[in-house]
Design a protein around this motif. Structure first.
Motif, PDB file in Angstrom:
ATOM      1  N   UNK A   1       0.354  -0.722   0.096  1.00 36.37           N
ATOM      2  CA  UNK A   1      -0.211   0.041  -0.147  1.00 36.37           C
ATOM      3  C   UNK A   1       0.980   1.159   0.204  1.00 36.37           C
ATOM      4  N   UNK A   2       2.121   0.946   0.692  1.00 40.57           N
ATOM      5  CA  UNK A   2       2.665   2.383   1.010  1.00 40.57           C
ATOM      6  C   UNK A   2       3.844   2.657  -0.515  1.00 40.57           C
ATOM      7  N   UNK A   3       4.134   1.888  -0.853  1.00 37.48           N
ATOM      8  CA  UNK A   3       4.736   1.628  -2.226  1.00 37.48           C
ATOM      9  C   UNK A   3       3.383   1.859  -3.270  1.00 37.48           C
ATOM     10  N   UNK A   4       2.266   1.523  -3.472  1.00 40.30           N
ATOM     11  CA  UNK A   4       1.207   2.145  -4.380  1.00 40.30           C
ATOM     12  C   UNK A   4       0.751   3.702  -4.040  1.00 40.30           C
ATOM     13  N   UNK A   5       0.827   3.646  -3.121  1.00 42.52           N
ATOM     14  CA  UNK A   5       0.914   5.195  -2.527  1.00 42.52           C
ATOM     15  C   UNK A   5       2.077   6.348  -2.975  1.00 42.52           C
ATOM     16  N   UNK A   6       3.016   5.870  -3.379  1.00 42.25           N
ATOM     17  CA  UNK A   6       3.939   6.916  -3.514  1.00 42.25           C
ATOM     18  C   UNK A   6       4.802   6.694  -5.355  1.00 42.25           C
ATOM     19  N   UNK A   7       3.637   5.933  -5.626  1.00 39.88           N
ATOM     20  CA  UNK A   7       4.226   5.446  -7.126  1.00 39.88           C
ATOM     21  C   UNK A   7       2.759   6.302  -7.741  1.00 39.88           C
ATOM     22  N   UNK A   8       1.651   6.667  -6.393  1.00 37.52           N
ATOM     23  CA  UNK A   8       0.425   7.473  -7.040  1.00 37.52           C
ATOM     24  C   UNK A   8       1.221   8.827  -7.256  1.00 37.52           C
ATOM     25  N   UNK A   9       1.834   9.077  -6.205  1.00 41.68           N
ATOM     26  CA  UNK A   9       2.765  10.694  -6.407  1.00 41.68           C
ATOM     27  C   UNK A   9       3.884  11.104  -6.913  1.00 41.68           C
ATOM     28  N   UNK A  10       4.633  10.139  -6.989  1.00 43.95           N
ATOM     29  CA  UNK A  10       5.286  10.245  -7.850  1.00 43.95           C
ATOM     30  C   UNK A  10       6.840  10.395  -7.474  1.00 43.95           C
TER      31      UNK A  10
ATOM     32  N   UNK B   1      13.990   5.827  -6.775  1.00 42.44           N
ATOM     33  CA  UNK B   1      13.253   7.565  -5.574  1.00 42.44           C
ATOM     34  C   UNK B   1      13.316   8.426  -5.867  1.00 42.44           C
ATOM     35  N   UNK B   2      12.526   9.566  -6.117  1.00 41.04           N
ATOM     36  CA  UNK B   2      12.950  10.773  -6.491  1.00 41.04           C
ATOM     37  C   UNK B   2      12.870  12.094  -5.630  1.00 41.04           C
ATOM     38  N   UNK B   3      13.853  11.392  -5.087  1.00 35.32           N
ATOM     39  CA  UNK B   3      13.940  12.133  -3.292  1.00 35.32           C
ATOM     40  C   UNK B   3      13.642  14.009  -3.535  1.00 35.32           C
ATOM     41  N   UNK B   4      13.759  14.565  -4.797  1.00 34.82           N
ATOM     42  CA  UNK B   4      12.786  15.616  -5.086  1.00 34.82           C
ATOM     43  C   UNK B   4      11.431  15.929  -4.609  1.00 34.82           C
ATOM     44  N   UNK B   5      11.023  15.056  -5.245  1.00 34.62           N
ATOM     45  CA  UNK B   5       9.713  14.492  -5.016  1.00 34.62           C
ATOM     46  C   UNK B   5       9.019  14.724  -3.263  1.00 34.62           C
ATOM     47  N   UNK B   6       9.143  13.587  -2.999  1.00 32.36           N
ATOM     48  CA  UNK B   6       9.694  13.572  -2.082  1.00 32.36           C
ATOM     49  C   UNK B   6       9.312  14.642  -0.939  1.00 32.36           C
ATOM     50  N   UNK B   7      10.576  15.307  -1.048  1.00 28.97           N
ATOM     51  CA  UNK B   7      10.769  16.488  -0.162  1.00 28.97           C
ATOM     52  C   UNK B   7       9.888  17.685  -0.735  1.00 28.97           C
ATOM     53  N   UNK B   8       9.523  17.868  -2.184  1.00 25.37           N
ATOM     54  CA  UNK B   8       8.351  18.557  -1.919  1.00 25.37           C
ATOM     55  C   UNK B   8       6.706  18.616  -1.490  1.00 25.37           C
TER      56      UNK B   8
END
Length: 111
Positions: free
Chosen positions: A56-65, A76-83
């Motif tokens: 579920x966490x993986x799918x959520x991170x995929x949906x968020x880009x 893993x897009x670290x910039x997108x994660x921090x934004x």
């Protein structure tokens, strides 16, 4: 014997980019596994199959880009994660301020 001639005024050798330690702070097992595999760019993508507990966490991170696919592998897009984290904390601050002002107004009315 003659000495070999050396060029002067050349450009310095390229310095590898350094990622600030604070940028590597992530939450969640999925994100930690990508950081442990150094999969922070498309050319560093890794083969990844999430555990059933992390699906579920993986799918959520995929949906968020935040987790992206590159040629059948994942990175893993670290910039997108921090934004995304910044946007979440900004929303939390705004809600907290609104709640605090509402409680203060209610307390003044009931005083």
């Amino acid at each position: 014997m003659t000495r070999p001639r050396r060029l002067t005024g050349g450009t310095p050798p390229p310095v590898p980019s350094v990622i600030h330690a604070g940028a590597l702070r992530v939450r969640g097992r999925v994100a930690e596994r990508f950081l442990a595999g150094h999969a922070l760019a498309p050319e560093d993508a890794i083969d990844f199959t999430p555990d059933p507990a992390d699906r579920a966490a993986f799918d959520r991170l995929r949906a968020l880009g935040v987790v992206r696919q590159a040629g059948g592998r994942w990175w893993f897009d670290l910039v997108a994660y921090h934004l995304r984290q910044r946007a979440r904390s900004r929303a939390a601050v705004l809600w907290s301020i609104g709640l605090a002002l509402s409680l203060a107004g209610l307390a003044m009315l009931l005083y």
